[in-house]
Write a protein that holds these residues in place. Structure first.
Motif, mmCIF file in Angstrom:
data_model
loop_
_atom_site.group_PDB
_atom_site.id
_atom_site.type_symbol
_atom_site.label_atom_id
_atom_site.label_comp_id
_atom_site.label_asym_id
_atom_site.label_seq_id
_atom_site.Cartn_x
_atom_site.Cartn_y
_atom_site.Cartn_z
ATOM 1 N N THR A 288 0.944 -1.375 -0.026
ATOM 2 C CA THR A 288 -0.010 -0.176 0.088
ATOM 3 C C THR A 288 1.117 1.222 -0.177
ATOM 4 N N LEU A 289 0.291 2.415 -0.323
ATOM 5 C CA LEU A 289 0.992 3.590 -0.399
ATOM 6 C C LEU A 289 0.969 4.267 1.002
ATOM 7 N N ASP A 290 2.140 4.211 1.571
ATOM 8 C CA ASP A 290 2.491 4.802 3.025
ATOM 9 C C ASP A 290 3.868 5.861 2.567
ATOM 10 N N ARG B 285 5.689 7.548 4.337
ATOM 11 C CA ARG B 285 6.716 7.484 5.243
ATOM 12 C C ARG B 285 7.588 6.218 4.864
ATOM 13 N N ALA B 286 7.090 5.116 4.624
ATOM 14 C CA ALA B 286 7.658 4.087 3.920
ATOM 15 C C ALA B 286 8.300 4.331 2.696
ATOM 16 N N VAL B 287 7.608 4.860 1.797
ATOM 17 C CA VAL B 287 8.272 5.319 0.566
ATOM 18 C C VAL B 287 9.599 6.290 0.634
ATOM 19 N N MET B 288 9.729 7.112 1.790
ATOM 20 C CA MET B 288 10.870 7.932 2.085
ATOM 21 C C MET B 288 11.828 7.091 2.458
ATOM 22 N N LEU C 180 4.795 3.073 -4.808
ATOM 23 C CA LEU C 180 4.340 3.973 -5.554
ATOM 24 C C LEU C 180 3.485 3.405 -6.738
ATOM 25 N N VAL C 181 3.788 2.178 -6.983
ATOM 26 C CA VAL C 181 3.142 1.437 -8.066
ATOM 27 C C VAL C 181 2.293 0.374 -7.503
ATOM 28 N N VAL D 3 -0.913 0.023 10.673
ATOM 29 C CA VAL D 3 -0.368 0.380 9.230
ATOM 30 C C VAL D 3 -1.112 1.292 8.701
ATOM 31 N N SER D 4 -0.508 2.300 7.899
ATOM 32 C CA SER D 4 -1.182 3.196 7.040
ATOM 33 C C SER D 4 -1.354 3.017 5.515
ATOM 34 N N TYR D 5 -2.345 3.332 4.977
ATOM 35 C CA TYR D 5 -2.606 3.289 3.544
ATOM 36 C C TYR D 5 -3.179 4.215 2.966
ATOM 37 N N ALA D 6 -3.379 4.429 1.425
ATOM 38 C CA ALA D 6 -4.283 5.266 0.925
ATOM 39 C C ALA D 6 -5.316 4.540 0.160
#
Length: 288
Positions: A45-47, A49-52, A59-60, A142-145
């Motif tokens: 999922t899109l998080d 913080r995790a992407v950074m 992102l995909v 957990v966070s998600y978009a």
């Protein structure tokens, strides 16, 4: 609109046909992971913080995030409903424009959440809250978009194209799309006021492509059912004329320039559509 038309001429052949089917399959995979491997799903999922922190695949892969975190029999109804709407929208505006509409919704959502995170965390040093869910299997939050509002943008586009089309609300009550869209908009505004900061960014950016298409180009107006029917009829007549090597045909008497080479033909500016008349009927026909 000229820019989009030019893009369609150049890249239209690369558009993904039946894109809605692939989206629904992706959501189906997301639901399977939610039920059987939730820890794997929330690694996709899109998080922001995790992407950074280096998990750039999010992102995909976030596009398979289920629209709802509740799985029941109604999930199948919802997915079938949006599959029908998405397929109808693709047939209405064409595969290229539908691809552009859907992918822009995803890209705007992803960019909006990432930019909001960067501004909050690195510029304004603001600690925000986002959509979260508790995983009982691992005891973590957990966070998600959410992808729900991307699907909602399909519904709003269909309501704009077919405002008088009726659907069965809750599979029982027939209601026109224009009225049901008002209900959904009011519900979305209510959810917007109740959401977290990143939840509000999620909603706003998911719908920005709909706002751009509607307010900037008014593009959907040319896809009204009457306009589409008239365009299909005209294209059919053109194809038949080309097949018969006919350039002009009078809509009253049916005579053509192939049969009568010396006959003059003109279009009538007062009639709807592209109706052509011979010199004998140009000034005597009834305008319609």
């Amino acid at each position: 609109m000229n820019l989009i038309s030019n893009m369609e001429r150049k890249f239209g052949r690369y558009a993904i046909r039946n894109l809605t089917l692939y989206l629904i399959i992706g959501y189906g995979i997301g639901y399977l992971l939610l039920v059987f491997c939730p820890n794997v799903l929330f690694m996709l999922t899109l998080d922001p913080r995790a992407v950074m922190h280096g998990q750039v695949w999010r992102l995909v892969t976030w596009i398979i995030t289920p629209p709802s975190m509740d799985f029941s029999i109604l999930t199948f109804v919802m997915l079938f409903f949006y599959y029908s709407l998405g397929t109808l929208l693709e047939r209405t505006i064409g595969p290229f424009l539908y691809n552009l509409y859907m992918f822009s919704s995803m890209i705007f959502t992803m960019l909006g959440l990432m930019i909001a995170h960067i501004l909050c965390y690195y510029v304004f040093h603001y600690s925000y809250t986002s959509n979260r869910i508790y995983l009982a299997s691992s005891g973590t939050i957990v966070s998600y978009a959410s992808t729900y509002y991307i699907l909602l943008s399909i519904f709003l586009a269909i309501a704009l194209c077919y405002p008088d089309m009726s659907v069965l609300y809750a599979m029982i009550i027939p209601i026109k799309m224009k009225y049901l869209s008002i209900v959904y908009i009011l519900m979305t505004l209510y959810y917007f006021t109740q959401e977290t900061f990143m939840g509000r960014v999620n909603i706003a950016m998911s719908l920005v492509s709909f706002v751009i298409f509607y307010l900037s180009t008014k593009n959907f107006r040319r896809f009204a059912p009457k306009q589409m029917k008239r365009r299909r009829n005209y294209n059919r007549q053109v194809r038949n004329a080309k097949r018969e090597n006919i350039g002009h045909r009078c809509v009253v008497c049916g005579r053509t320039d192939k049969e009568y080479p010396d006959l003059q033909f003109r279009y009538c500016s007062k009639c709807t559509g592209n109706k052509e008349y011979c010199q004998d009927h140009l000034f005597t026909h009834t305008h319609n």
